[in-house]
Design a protein around this motif. Structure first.
Motif, PDB file in Angstrom:
ATOM      1  N   THR A   1       0.650  -0.955   0.006  1.00 40.63           N
ATOM      2  CA  THR A   1      -0.086  -0.059  -0.102  1.00 40.63           C
ATOM      3  C   THR A   1       0.750   1.313  -0.032  1.00 40.63           C
ATOM      4  OG1 THR A   1      -0.205   0.160   2.224  1.00 40.63           O
ATOM      5  CG2 THR A   1      -1.594  -1.230   1.391  1.00 40.63           C
ATOM      6  N   ASP A   2       0.326   2.451  -0.502  1.00 41.28           N
ATOM      7  CA  ASP A   2       0.960   3.863  -0.605  1.00 41.28           C
ATOM      8  C   ASP A   2       1.374   3.941   1.153  1.00 41.28           C
ATOM      9  OD1 ASP A   2       1.292   4.559  -3.107  1.00 41.28           O
ATOM     10  OD2 ASP A   2      -1.137   4.432  -3.218  1.00 41.28           O
ATOM     11  N   ALA A   3       0.252   3.757   2.083  1.00 41.23           N
ATOM     12  CA  ALA A   3       0.615   4.101   3.327  1.00 41.23           C
ATOM     13  C   ALA A   3       1.720   3.520   3.782  1.00 41.23           C
ATOM     14  CB  ALA A   3      -0.494   3.711   4.226  1.00 41.23           C
ATOM     15  N   GLU A   4       2.091   2.474   3.561  1.00 37.60           N
ATOM     16  CA  GLU A   4       3.329   1.554   3.924  1.00 37.60           C
ATOM     17  C   GLU A   4       4.530   2.437   3.456  1.00 37.60           C
ATOM     18  OE1 GLU A   4       3.143  -2.841   3.880  1.00 37.60           O
ATOM     19  OE2 GLU A   4       1.446  -2.417   2.714  1.00 37.60           O
ATOM     20  N   LYS A   5       4.472   2.477   2.225  1.00 38.55           N
ATOM     21  CA  LYS A   5       5.638   3.058   1.469  1.00 38.55           C
ATOM     22  C   LYS A   5       5.926   4.577   2.009  1.00 38.55           C
ATOM     23  CE  LYS A   5       4.499   0.838  -2.876  1.00 38.55           C
ATOM     24  NZ  LYS A   5       4.127   0.948  -4.234  1.00 38.55           N
TER      25      LYS A   5
ATOM     26  N   LEU B   1      -4.155   5.205   8.886  1.00 38.01           N
ATOM     27  CA  LEU B   1      -4.239   4.713   7.225  1.00 38.01           C
ATOM     28  C   LEU B   1      -4.044   3.167   7.010  1.00 38.01           C
ATOM     29  CD1 LEU B   1      -1.695   7.384   5.900  1.00 38.01           C
ATOM     30  CD2 LEU B   1      -4.189   7.423   5.717  1.00 38.01           C
ATOM     31  N   THR B   2      -3.714   2.458   8.224  1.00 36.46           N
ATOM     32  CA  THR B   2      -3.599   0.979   8.204  1.00 36.46           C
ATOM     33  C   THR B   2      -5.152   0.275   8.151  1.00 36.46           C
ATOM     34  OG1 THR B   2      -3.490   0.662  10.506  1.00 36.46           O
ATOM     35  CG2 THR B   2      -1.411   0.925   9.134  1.00 36.46           C
ATOM     36  N   LYS B   3      -6.049   1.067   8.687  1.00 38.36           N
ATOM     37  CA  LYS B   3      -7.313   0.649   8.794  1.00 38.36           C
ATOM     38  C   LYS B   3      -8.049   0.043   7.831  1.00 38.36           C
ATOM     39  CE  LYS B   3      -7.736   2.829  13.385  1.00 38.36           C
ATOM     40  NZ  LYS B   3      -8.489   3.882  14.255  1.00 38.36           N
ATOM     41  N   PRO B   4      -8.141   0.921   6.645  1.00 38.95           N
ATOM     42  CA  PRO B   4      -8.769   0.276   5.366  1.00 38.95           C
ATOM     43  C   PRO B   4      -8.041  -0.879   4.951  1.00 38.95           C
ATOM     44  CG  PRO B   4      -8.088   2.768   5.174  1.00 38.95           C
ATOM     45  CD  PRO B   4      -7.607   2.280   6.386  1.00 38.95           C
ATOM     46  N   ALA B   5      -6.840  -1.053   5.021  1.00 36.02           N
ATOM     47  CA  ALA B   5      -6.136  -2.483   4.386  1.00 36.02           C
ATOM     48  C   ALA B   5      -6.518  -3.415   5.578  1.00 36.02           C
ATOM     49  CB  ALA B   5      -4.662  -2.439   4.439  1.00 36.02           C
TER      50      ALA B   5
ATOM     51  N   ASN C   1      -9.047  -3.816   7.623  1.00 32.38           N
ATOM     52  CA  ASN C   1     -10.116  -4.060   7.422  1.00 32.38           C
ATOM     53  C   ASN C   1     -11.008  -4.587   5.997  1.00 32.38           C
ATOM     54  OD1 ASN C   1     -11.259  -3.744  10.599  1.00 32.38           O
ATOM     55  ND2 ASN C   1      -9.868  -2.058   9.902  1.00 32.38           N
ATOM     56  N   GLY C   2     -10.139  -4.521   5.372  1.00 31.47           N
ATOM     57  CA  GLY C   2     -10.511  -4.623   3.730  1.00 31.47           C
ATOM     58  C   GLY C   2     -10.569  -6.161   3.376  1.00 31.47           C
ATOM     59  N   ASN C   3     -10.924  -6.268   2.071  1.00 32.88           N
ATOM     60  CA  ASN C   3     -10.983  -7.611   1.409  1.00 32.88           C
ATOM     61  C   ASN C   3      -9.712  -7.957   0.741  1.00 32.88           C
ATOM     62  OD1 ASN C   3     -13.506  -7.789   2.213  1.00 32.88           O
ATOM     63  ND2 ASN C   3     -14.138  -6.453   0.336  1.00 32.88           N
ATOM     64  N   ASP C   4      -8.714  -7.138   0.581  1.00 26.73           N
ATOM     65  CA  ASP C   4      -7.249  -7.485  -0.099  1.00 26.73           C
ATOM     66  C   ASP C   4      -6.478  -8.045   0.941  1.00 26.73           C
ATOM     67  OD1 ASP C   4      -4.881  -7.391  -1.332  1.00 26.73           O
ATOM     68  OD2 ASP C   4      -5.470  -5.541  -2.505  1.00 26.73           O
ATOM     69  N   ALA C   5      -6.268  -9.403   0.749  1.00 27.57           N
ATOM     70  CA  ALA C   5      -5.623 -10.045   1.646  1.00 27.57           C
ATOM     71  C   ALA C   5      -4.118  -9.799   1.680  1.00 27.57           C
ATOM     72  CB  ALA C   5      -5.766 -11.666   1.452  1.00 27.57           C
ATOM     73  N   ALA C   6      -3.501  -9.512   0.468  1.00 28.18           N
ATOM     74  CA  ALA C   6      -2.074  -9.245   0.272  1.00 28.18           C
ATOM     75  C   ALA C   6      -1.946  -7.717   0.911  1.00 28.18           C
ATOM     76  CB  ALA C   6      -1.984  -9.222  -1.047  1.00 28.18           C
ATOM     77  N   ALA C   7      -2.750  -7.235   0.724  1.00 29.96           N
ATOM     78  CA  ALA C   7      -2.561  -5.715   1.363  1.00 29.96           C
ATOM     79  C   ALA C   7      -2.583  -5.616   2.909  1.00 29.96           C
ATOM     80  CB  ALA C   7      -3.537  -4.605   0.976  1.00 29.96           C
ATOM     81  N   ALA C   8      -3.451  -6.558   3.436  1.00 31.13           N
ATOM     82  CA  ALA C   8      -3.669  -6.787   4.747  1.00 31.13           C
ATOM     83  C   ALA C   8      -2.558  -7.437   5.484  1.00 31.13           C
ATOM     84  CB  ALA C   8      -4.910  -7.484   5.106  1.00 31.13           C
ATOM     85  N   ASP C   9      -1.956  -8.273   4.805  1.00 31.90           N
ATOM     86  CA  ASP C   9      -0.856  -8.977   5.194  1.00 31.90           C
ATOM     87  C   ASP C   9       0.393  -8.494   5.357  1.00 31.90           C
ATOM     88  OD1 ASP C   9       0.048 -11.539   6.304  1.00 31.90           O
ATOM     89  OD2 ASP C   9       1.352 -11.841   4.532  1.00 31.90           O
TER      90      ASP C   9
END
Length: 948
Positions: free
Chosen positions: A671-675, A719-723, A725-733
């Motif tokens: 995610t952009d937030a991580e970067k 900014l981590t909350k959408p990832a 709590n979202g459906n994108d498993a790769a982004a969440a992980d």
């Protein structure tokens, strides 16, 4: 892995963590890597931790912890000073309190010294225990006391060598004398206090019928008196010392008196004849322009006496009573009783011309409060000229650097105006001077009596008596950089790492002892070892209270750092501040002020909050105001870190990216937030490294605070909350991985300043979660920018845009008082292609964080409904007001926002209009972009206001 407590409670873990660190030996030098050494200015063995100690030791500890984490072989050399005068006073007072009738004199020298060692064994070194509570990560196994065997050997060796080189001599000179302690004291132990006194004018009769025409002129130049006089009028604040006058003095260019130089006057009350001399030391405009000269009782007069070869008549005994050099009727009188009698007799003789009130600076001993006498006595001295010349050269040529650099001016001034150093003290506790006298008064210096006898061929029939004086404590403390490393014993030097740890890297100390200690260490280390004692000298300011007042017992404004750490009730605080006052009548005033400032006492802040406060206050200024509100704020900071850690740990359950060998994979951010957070982490790591190098602890604390509080806690966690709590498993992980990774780096970044809370969080939760085998954060590598580097520029720009969007819409929601749970519509108008692309990318995050029901673009001809507006660059954000707000209230809100933006626009225009050709083009361009943004916002807001 134990469960992390729900709230931050420093008392529950700080002491236990410190004991574990010390027991594990983490503070000892590793013997590996580049050496990094700091010398602790040794506090008095009689002392307790005060704010000045806490301030300097926090900064030293931060440096040591930082370099330890960078892989340096760190040695923080600690210890205590035997504090000759202070210790004798404490033990003497204790003897009186015991009520056994024992005194210093009744016990005799050996008996009293035994009592001092007994006291030290039971009550000394309290301060070292208090230092541990602050988190001082020193190697306590190497703690040194200046009266230990090693330092004592160093003192004797230094004295003998300098004596053999002709640098130490015995002579009669003027010194500061405390008539209560009956010893010479240093300038540092003398406080100059402005007090009300008198200026007495006394007539000294000219001899041999001499006379002159005396003229007085007023401030307007009008002659007010012309008469023939056969006397000179001398003004003095100490009339009793006239009994020791050996001249009267005028300025050689003073037309009123120059022709009298060479004449003589009769000294009142004594009948002695003394000369009239000329010296440009006299201020022609002060008083009558005639000054009495008492070389044995005034430091300036002493210099005059040396220049003119005047006799030195010492009037006083060691207790400031008049001695046999005074006329018989005054002998044995206390100095102030003698003053009364002298004034009465002068009055009776009709030669006391005038008495007038006068403000004067009175020298008082800082320990006894008694008026200090300039006293002519036999003492031991060090010749300073050659030593000082070399000491100044070592700083001027850059071998030793002062931080801040302006302190070199103070150092230079003292070194260029240096006087020979009086090193003897009339005490029993201390390093006894290694000199012996025979019955004829001949003096022999040596390392021992046996050496003296062998060197000078003295048989057992020659009776020798060792000098009863001791060396002042500054003599032994000047040897601190190398006596603590075993010098002069070669075996001890090898064991303690003399060649490895000298010179030390930095000395952290106060400006008040630049000459008394810093300069002397430079001179002594160079003289005895041929090396410098340290590379940098970081000079701290003076800690004052919140109002800028110096902390003192008499003012009742002293803050005990342990009270800030562990807390104290208001009753106990009042009792502490009012106990043992020199002026008991001040107790009521102090109690009232204390209860007003701390109605509920002082809450427990923990050591970390105090340490972070100190770092934040450590500017390069001379004075530092300590505000308790700052400590409360930094306790909240520690609490914020605790809660951020709990959030991270709760949202990374089951995520264990560690390899089990103490390392784990660097995130591959999705995610952009991580970067963005990795980019910001790299930036703050680079800033931290630079601030440590520059000794800018204030900028270090500010940078870390802003990153942790604003960027990590307030933004990244959000900014981590959408990832998460979202459906994108790769982004969440990936986000969970990055969360843990960044938290661990944050703890390492903060550890040198706030070691306890960072260690507790890391050791109890983060290390196990990441599979790190190491048992302490304090030995982990300090973060560097390279750890987090990546091609994140675009993501950083996008997230900064996203943050602006979120802030703007949150401000609209707040101003409209829209409940957090209520969803709103977002309409978008204008904007660039980049805005459209970003909206598409961040739509789901915007909906999640801002509770948006929908996001729609308005076409150019679409009718805009009444809406609350915000502007982000060229993009207009509209939140329809239907069902949300009173339109009148929105009009008022827009008017207020238009006024704000208009003011900012005017500021920018004014700044641009004042720029000259010397302003960098990049700065000018930055301001033009800022102005364009304000114009865009203003136009959009005005357009929206028109629609309402």
């Amino acid at each position: 892995m134990t469960q992390l407590a729900s709230s931050y409670d420093p008392k529950s873990f700080e002491t236990a963590l410190y004991e574990a660190w010390e027991k594990a030996g983490h503070f000892k030098p590793s013997g590996k890597g580049e050496p990094y050494t700091i010398l602790l200015p040794p506090p008095n063995v009689t002392g307790t931790l005060h704010m000045g100690h806490a301030f300097q030791q926090t900064l030293m500890d931060a440096l040591i912890r930082y370099h330890r984490m960078r892989g340096y072989d760190t040695l923080w050399q600690v210890g205590t000073d035997h504090a000759g005068i202070a210790t004798e006073m404490v033990v003497s007072r204790n003897l009186a309190l015991e009520g056994k009738g024992e005194t210093r004199d009744s016990l005799g020298r050996d008996g009293f010294i035994d009592k001092v060692w007994e006291w030290k064994a039971h009550s000394g070194n309290v301060i070292e225990g208090q230092m541990r509570r602050l988190g001082t990560s020193a190697d306590w196994s190497r703690s040194t006391f200046t009266m230990d065997e090693g330092p004592s050997e160093a003192v004797v060796e230094a004295f003998v060598r300098w004596h053999e080189q002709g640098l130490i001599y015995r002579g009669q000179r003027l010194v500061n004398w405390d008539p209560v302690l009956k010893t010479a004291i240093s300038d540092l132990e003398v406080e100059s206090v402005e007090e009300d006194g008198f200026l007495w004018s006394i007539a000294y009769a000219l001899e041999d019928g001499a006379s002159y025409e005396h003229v007085e002129v007023d401030a307007d130049g009008v002659e007010t008196l012309r008469e023939t006089r056969n006397y000179l009028v001398v003004a003095t604040t100490r009339p009793e010392t006239l009994l020791g006058d050996t001249a009267v003095m005028v300025h050689p260019e003073d037309a009123r008196y120059a022709h009298l130089i060479g004449k003589r006057v009769t000294l009142p009350l004594t009948g002695r004849s003394v000369p009239v001399i000329g010296d440009d030391y006299v201020d022609k405009a002060f008083g009558t322009g005639v000054v009495k000269v008492t070389p044995a009782h005034d430091f300036n007069d002493y210099q005059v006496g040396v220049r003119h070869g005047l006799p030195m008549i010492n009037l006083f005994t060691e207790v400031a009573a008049l001695n046999e050099n005074a006329p018989e009727k005054y002998r044995g009188l206390d100095r102030y009783e003698a003053r009364k009698i002298v004034l009465a007799e002068l009055e009776e003789l009709g030669i006391l011309v005038e008495t007038k009130a006068h403000k004067l600076q009175v020298p008082r001993g800082d320990r006894t409060g008694q008026v200090i006498e300039p006293y002519l006595t036999d003492q031991w001295f060090v010749k300073m000229d050659a030593l000082a010349k070399r000491g100044l050269e070592l700083v001027e040529n850059g071998s030793i650097k002062f931080v801040p650099g302006n302190w070199i001016n103070t150092y230079r001034h003292w070194m260029e105006n240096i006087q020979d150093w009086c090193i003897s003290r009339q005490l029993w506790w201390g390093h006894r001077i290694p000199a012996w006298f025979d019955d004829a008064g001949a003096c022999y210096v040596g390392r021992s009596e046996a050496e003296v006898r062998a060197k000078h061929g003295l048989g057992d029939d020659v009776v020798l008596h060792q000098d009863s004086d001791v060396l002042e404590t500054w003599f032994s403390s000047q040897l601190w950089p190398f006596s603590t490393l075993g010098w002069p014993n070669e075996t001890a030097m090898a064991q303690r790492g003399f060649d490895r740890y000298l010179p030390s890297n930095v000395l952290v100390t106060g400006f008040d002892i630049i000459f008394f200690w810093v300069a002397r260490m430079i001179m002594a280390t160079d003289s005895f070892t041929g090396q410098i004692p340290f590379k940098d000298v970081y000079i701290t300011g003076l800690i004052r209270d919140a109002q800028g007042q110096k902390m003192s017992k008499s003012k009742g404004n002293v803050l005990d750092p342990l009270d800030i750490i562990d807390g104290i009730s208001i009753d106990d605080l009042v009792a502490k501040r009012t106990h043992g006052l020199m002026q008991p009548k001040m107790a009521e005033k102090i109690e009232k002020a204390t209860r007003k400032e701390f109605p509920d006492g002082i809450i427990a802040h923990g050591a970390d909050a105090l340490r972070f406060t100190i770092a934040a206050l450590a500017t390069h200024g001379r004075d530092i105001k300590f505000d308790m509100g700052r400590a409360e704020g930094y306790k909240n900071f520690c609490n914020k870190l605790w809660n951020a850690s709990r959030f991270t740990l709760m949202n990374t359950e089951g995520r264990e990216p560690g390899t089990g060998n103490g390392e784990w994979a660097k995130p591959a951010p999705v995610t952009d937030a991580e970067k963005w957070i990795l980019s910001r982490l790299a930036k703050v790591a680079a800033e931290a490294q630079q601030h440590f190098a520059d000794y800018r602890f204030d900028l270090l604390a500010q940078a870390l605070y802003e990153f942790v509080w604003n960027e990590f806690c307030d933004w990244f966690l959000e900014l981590t909350k959408p990832a998460l709590n979202g459906n994108d498993a790769a982004a969440a992980d990936s986000t969970r991985h990055t969360l843990l990774y960044v938290l661990e780096a944050v703890l390492r970044l903060l550890h040198p300043l706030i070691p306890f809370v960072t260690e507790q969080l890391w050791q109890q939760q983060v290390a196990p979660r990441l599979g790190i085998a190491a048992d302490t954060l304090s030995l982990r590598a300090y973060p560097t920018a390279d750890e987090f580097a990546g091609d994140y520029a675009q993501a950083e720009a996008d997230v900064e845009w996203f943050k602006t969007m979120v802030s703007a819409l949150r401000r609209v929601r707040s101003e409209l008082n829209v409940p957090p749970s209520k969803q709103v519509r977002l309409l978008l108008q204008a904007g660039s292609e980049a805005d459209r692309t970003r909206i598409e990318r961040f739509a789901s995050q915007l909906r999640f964080l801002l509770k948006l029901e929908s996001i729609d673009w308005l076409t150019g001809d679409a009718q805009t409904p009444p809406a609350a507006a915000a502007i982000v660059g060229e993009l207009k954000l509209l939140v329809p007001l239907e069902g949300l707000v009173d339109l009148d209230a929105e009009r008022a809100r827009l008017d207020k926002e238009i006024a704000r933006v208009s003011a900012e626009k005017e500021k920018s225009e004014t700044k641009l209009s004042k720029f000259t050709d010397k302003v960098p083009a990049a700065v000018v361009e930055q301001e033009r972009v800022r102005l364009a943004d304000w114009n865009s916002q203003l136009a959009g807001l005005q357009e929206q206001r028109a629609k309402l």
